[in-house]
Design a protein around this motif. Structure first.
Motif, PDB file in Angstrom:
ATOM      1  N   LYS A 143       1.009  -1.335   0.211  1.00  0.00           N
ATOM      2  CA  LYS A 143      -0.016   0.020   0.014  1.00  0.00           C
ATOM      3  C   LYS A 143       0.932   1.227  -0.118  1.00  0.00           C
ATOM      4  O   LYS A 143       1.699   1.428   0.866  1.00  0.00           O
ATOM      5  CB  LYS A 143      -0.859  -0.049   1.411  1.00  0.00           C
ATOM      6  N   LEU A 144       0.443   2.181  -0.680  1.00  0.00           N
ATOM      7  CA  LEU A 144       1.348   3.419  -0.901  1.00  0.00           C
ATOM      8  C   LEU A 144       0.462   4.598   0.032  1.00  0.00           C
ATOM      9  O   LEU A 144      -0.612   4.772  -0.253  1.00  0.00           O
ATOM     10  CB  LEU A 144       1.457   4.035  -2.288  1.00  0.00           C
ATOM     11  N   CYS A 145       1.261   4.919   0.806  1.00  0.00           N
ATOM     12  CA  CYS A 145       0.409   5.912   1.813  1.00  0.00           C
ATOM     13  C   CYS A 145       0.793   7.302   1.565  1.00  0.00           C
ATOM     14  O   CYS A 145       0.046   8.104   2.021  1.00  0.00           O
ATOM     15  CB  CYS A 145       0.846   5.239   3.455  1.00  0.00           C
ATOM     16  N   ALA A 146       2.044   7.623   1.127  1.00  0.00           N
ATOM     17  CA  ALA A 146       2.449   8.958   0.787  1.00  0.00           C
ATOM     18  C   ALA A 146       3.211   9.091  -0.289  1.00  0.00           C
ATOM     19  O   ALA A 146       4.182   8.242  -0.033  1.00  0.00           O
ATOM     20  CB  ALA A 146       2.835   9.755   2.152  1.00  0.00           C
ATOM     21  N   ARG A 188       2.749  -2.645   4.263  1.00  0.00           N
ATOM     22  CA  ARG A 188       2.742  -4.210   3.823  1.00  0.00           C
ATOM     23  C   ARG A 188       1.333  -4.678   4.651  1.00  0.00           C
ATOM     24  O   ARG A 188       0.741  -4.009   5.543  1.00  0.00           O
ATOM     25  CB  ARG A 188       3.809  -5.160   4.412  1.00  0.00           C
ATOM     26  N   ALA A 189       0.926  -5.733   4.122  1.00  0.00           N
ATOM     27  CA  ALA A 189      -0.404  -6.153   4.340  1.00  0.00           C
ATOM     28  C   ALA A 189      -0.397  -6.508   5.843  1.00  0.00           C
ATOM     29  O   ALA A 189       0.729  -7.291   6.245  1.00  0.00           O
ATOM     30  CB  ALA A 189      -0.894  -7.520   3.603  1.00  0.00           C
ATOM     31  N   GLY A 190      -1.384  -6.098   6.915  1.00  0.00           N
ATOM     32  CA  GLY A 190      -1.296  -6.594   8.139  1.00  0.00           C
ATOM     33  C   GLY A 190      -0.084  -5.787   9.053  1.00  0.00           C
ATOM     34  O   GLY A 190      -0.241  -6.112  10.175  1.00  0.00           O
ATOM     35  N   ALA A 191       0.404  -4.949   8.069  1.00  0.00           N
ATOM     36  CA  ALA A 191       1.660  -4.162   9.176  1.00  0.00           C
ATOM     37  C   ALA A 191       0.990  -2.601   9.305  1.00  0.00           C
ATOM     38  O   ALA A 191       0.233  -2.248   8.618  1.00  0.00           O
ATOM     39  CB  ALA A 191       2.848  -4.300   8.394  1.00  0.00           C
TER      40      ALA A 191
END
Length: 335
Positions: A251-254, A304-307
């Motif tokens: 996931k790209l958050c910023a 990352r997934a779940g992190a």
């Protein structure tokens, strides 16, 4: 005034709290049914319901208000409750159900909506997300007299608000919620005095803010870096923007857009301008990725997934990335 309030998310809860503090009598609250949420998918009450319970306010959670729809018994019960409330007005903020005509007709002063856009731009379900995604530099709140159309009613009050370059949906929503709460109190005060003017919406400049779909979270690296950066902010915190690397969802958050001139001057890059999703450089400041039109996106926070959401420096300690790698599944545009 005696109010019925209809709303569901935090945006609506802010307005509800301010209306109560302003001394209005909240005689009935309508909000969406509890929904499964979180890792355990346990039923979660909406922020508006939580406020109602904490403050001992009457509430109802009908799944529909259509008397001839899928849940006619629930709609009929809601109709009786609304009629018995004897409200002067119904205030609506991000409720999530379309109000049929019978609802609009019951309160003495009708139904008034707090809409998070400068109508008629961004009518519909996701005005905050779509304004950021489109690169709008300004938005605002429109207090609107509701009619049978989709956000087509007369304007009562409007106030503008700048969209800052770092705003994501969460931060902009917080600003608009505070603004909407202040404006609805002001509008009701004017209505009590009979001094609330109604202005028809312009017939030009109409756009629609379609509901955000989960499928939109996939990054299309053929888009420009500016488009992807806006979408990351627009879809934060949900549904987010994601892509694949070595078979893992990231996931790209910023992110930010960087000057691509230095990269474009490199002959090695000129040979791979059609390889969008290519990692150009990796350091603790960010991960530079080639996007459409030869533009470059610098990713600064990932997850990352779940992190947890991490800065690039923290992320790289547990997931090494190297220049020359490429985000998987992006050749056709979608991660």
């Amino acid at each position: 005034m005696r109010l019925i309030f209809a709303g569901t998310p935090e945006f609506a809860r802010v307005a509800l709290e301010v209306l109560r503090l302003a001394g209005h009598d909240i005689v009935l609250i309508l909000t969406q049914p509890d929904r499964p949420s979180g890792r355990g998918m346990k039923l979660q009450a909406s922020p508006v319901k939580q406020f109602a319970v904490e403050n001992g306010l009457a509430f109802a959670q009908p799944r529909s208000l259509r008397l001839e729809g899928k849940y006619p018994d629930e709609a009929a019960t809601a109709k009786a409750q609304i009629q018995e409330a004897g409200a002067d007005v119904m205030v609506v903020a991000a409720y999530g159900l379309i109000l049929p005509q019978w609802v609009l007709d019951i309160p003495a002063l009708g139904c008034v909506n707090i809409h998070a856009s400068l109508l008629p731009r961004w009518r519909g379900a996701a005005p905050i997300h779509r304004a950021i995604e489109a690169g709008d530099v300004q938005t605002g709140v429109s207090i609107m007299q509701m009619d049978a159309g989709l956000d087509t009613g007369d304007m009562l009050l409007v106030e503008r608000l700048s969209i800052e370059s770092q705003d994501d949906t969460r931060s902009l929503q917080d600003k608009l919620a505070a603004l909407g709460a202040r404006l609805i109190v002001q509008a009701l005060a004017l209505a009590e005095c009979g001094n609330l003017p109604r202005t028809p919406q312009p017939i030009e400049g109409i756009t629609y803010a379609q509901k955000i779909e989960k499928t939109e979270s996939a990054v299309n690296w053929r888009d420009s870096a500016a488009q992807i950066e806006r979408r990351i902010r627009a879809f934060s915190p949900s549904p987010g923007c994601s892509c694949m690397m070595r078979g893992e969802l990231i996931k790209l958050c910023a992110a930010g857009v960087v000057d691509a001139t230095s990269y474009q001057e490199k002959s090695a890059l000129r040979t791979c301008l059609d390889d969008q999703g290519l990692v150009l450089e990796v350091n603790e400041e960010g991960v530079d990725v080639l996007c459409g039109q030869g533009s470059v996106l610098r990713i600064t926070e990932l997850q990352r997934a779940g992190a947890k959401r991490l800065s690039v420096a923290e992320f790289l300690r547990g997931f090494s990335l190297k220049a020359g790698e490429r985000f998987e599944g992006t050749k056709g545009g979608l991660a």
